[in-house]
Design an enzyme around this catalytic site. Structure first.
Site, short mmCIF file in Angstrom:
data_model
loop_
_atom_site.label_atom_id
_atom_site.label_comp_id
_atom_site.label_asym_id
_atom_site.label_seq_id
_atom_site.Cartn_x
_atom_site.Cartn_y
_atom_site.Cartn_z
N GLY A 181 0.43 -1.10 -0.75
CA GLY A 181 -0.23 -0.06 0.18
C GLY A 181 0.83 1.45 -0.20
O GLY A 181 0.18 2.56 -0.22
N ASP A 214 -4.39 1.41 11.09
CA ASP A 214 -6.30 1.32 11.23
C ASP A 214 -5.71 0.65 13.27
O ASP A 214 -6.46 1.58 14.03
CB ASP A 214 -6.08 0.07 10.48
CG ASP A 214 -7.98 -0.32 10.45
OD1 ASP A 214 -9.15 1.55 10.05
OD2 ASP A 214 -7.76 -1.37 10.04
N LYS A 266 -6.62 6.68 11.62
CA LYS A 266 -7.84 6.31 11.13
C LYS A 266 -7.84 5.69 12.89
O LYS A 266 -7.98 4.43 13.41
CB LYS A 266 -8.46 4.89 10.69
CG LYS A 266 -8.89 5.55 9.52
CD LYS A 266 -9.61 4.09 9.20
CE LYS A 266 -9.26 3.23 7.69
NZ LYS A 266 -10.00 2.01 7.25
N PHE A 285 -14.01 2.57 4.57
CA PHE A 285 -12.67 1.71 3.74
C PHE A 285 -12.08 3.13 2.67
O PHE A 285 -13.19 2.80 1.93
CB PHE A 285 -13.13 0.39 3.73
CG PHE A 285 -12.28 -0.63 3.16
CD1 PHE A 285 -11.75 -0.65 4.21
CD2 PHE A 285 -11.82 -0.73 1.69
CE1 PHE A 285 -10.59 -1.41 3.67
CE2 PHE A 285 -10.62 -1.38 1.32
CZ PHE A 285 -9.84 -1.89 2.55
P1 IMP Z 1 -3.88 -2.11 11.02
O1 IMP Z 1 -3.53 -3.11 11.14
O2 IMP Z 1 -5.42 -2.57 11.42
O3 IMP Z 1 -3.55 -0.94 11.86
O4 IMP Z 1 -3.75 -1.92 9.13
C1 IMP Z 1 -2.78 -1.80 8.46
C2 IMP Z 1 -2.82 -2.22 7.42
O5 IMP Z 1 -4.67 -2.89 6.89
C3 IMP Z 1 -2.98 -0.94 6.00
O6 IMP Z 1 -1.08 -0.80 5.94
C4 IMP Z 1 -3.65 -1.20 4.98
O7 IMP Z 1 -3.18 -2.53 3.85
C5 IMP Z 1 -5.08 -2.18 5.73
N1 IMP Z 1 -6.02 -1.19 5.86
C6 IMP Z 1 -6.08 -0.72 6.51
N2 IMP Z 1 -7.32 0.36 6.23
C7 IMP Z 1 -7.80 0.47 4.76
C8 IMP Z 1 -8.32 0.89 4.43
O8 IMP Z 1 -9.20 1.82 4.14
N3 IMP Z 1 -7.99 0.61 2.97
C9 IMP Z 1 -7.19 -0.34 2.46
N4 IMP Z 1 -6.81 -1.17 3.06
C10 IMP Z 1 -6.97 -0.60 4.57
#
Ligand code: IMP
Length: 179
Positions: A45, A104, A132, A153
């Site tokens: 990403g 996230d 977020k 999202f």
């Molecule tokens: P976390 O481990 O929950 O903080 O998620 C981080 C990863 O989840 C990010 O690097 C993204 O690859 C994916 N992610 C989180 N939110 C989104 C979104 O809204 N769209 C697409 N990918 C997301």
């Protein structure tokens, strides 16, 4: 096939470019005296963000990549983070900037920073294009954040939904259509 959806623009390409210029200035200042900065992009990403960010960083940089397991084709974190592709280079004694697309729940960045700290970098900082905060389930906060966004999202500017829409120049919210 994922459920049909529309994309509503949340952050324009112009706003992203302006914010990256500001962030690059702050990073440059913070790393005054650093001979070479190792910029670590979290795949996949962050690939567009890192490309734009390093071109604004008027300093000596080295770029490396690390891939952690992501959502797969889902829109929820699995909470279990695995390293799918490790760095090519050593980071011991280096000044390191980890570049993430979105924080996230925070599990990914938390896991990755803990892992990289065991390799004893001289300094390790983090930057996330998007944050977020309402979704956070860990204590992690990136050193620099591009934009705080609501619990939506999002896709575009490198970020996907089921591998789609990474090539949009802006960030947009996914709105699923009622079937
Ligand atoms: P976390 O481990 O929950 O903080 O998620 C981080 C990863 O989840 C990010 O690097 C993204 O690859 C994916 N992610 C989180 N939110 C989104 C979104 O809204 N769209 C697409 N990918 C997301």
């Amino acid at each position: 096939m994922p459920q049909a959806y529309d994309i509503v623009e949340l952050i324009s390409a112009k706003a992203i470019a302006a914010r990256i210029e500001e962030l690059a200035r702050e990073i440059r200042q913070s790393f005054t005296g650093t001979e070479k900065l190792t910029v670590v992009g979290l795949l996949r990403g962050s690939f567009v963000f890192i490309a734009d960010l390093v071109r604004e960083l008027d300093m000596n940089v080295e770029v490396d990549f690390l891939e952690a397991s992501s959502y797969g084709d889902a829109t929820e974190s699995s909470r279990e983070v695995r390293i799918l592709k490790d760095l090519r280079g050593e980071i011991a004694g280096r000044d390191v900037l980890v570049v993430e697309d979105i924080v996230d729940t925070g599990f990914t960045l938390d896991h990755v920073t803990r892992l990289l700290k065991t390799r004893e970098p001289h300094r390790l900082e983090t930057i996330a294009l998007l944050d977020k905060p309402s979704r956070r389930e860990t204590d992690i906060k990136a050193t620099w954040t591009g934009f705080e966004i609501p619990d939506e999202f999002v896709v575009g500017y490198g970020i996907d939904y089921a591998q789609r829409n990474r090539n949009l120049p802006f960030i947009g919210c996914v709105r699923f259509r009622e079937e």
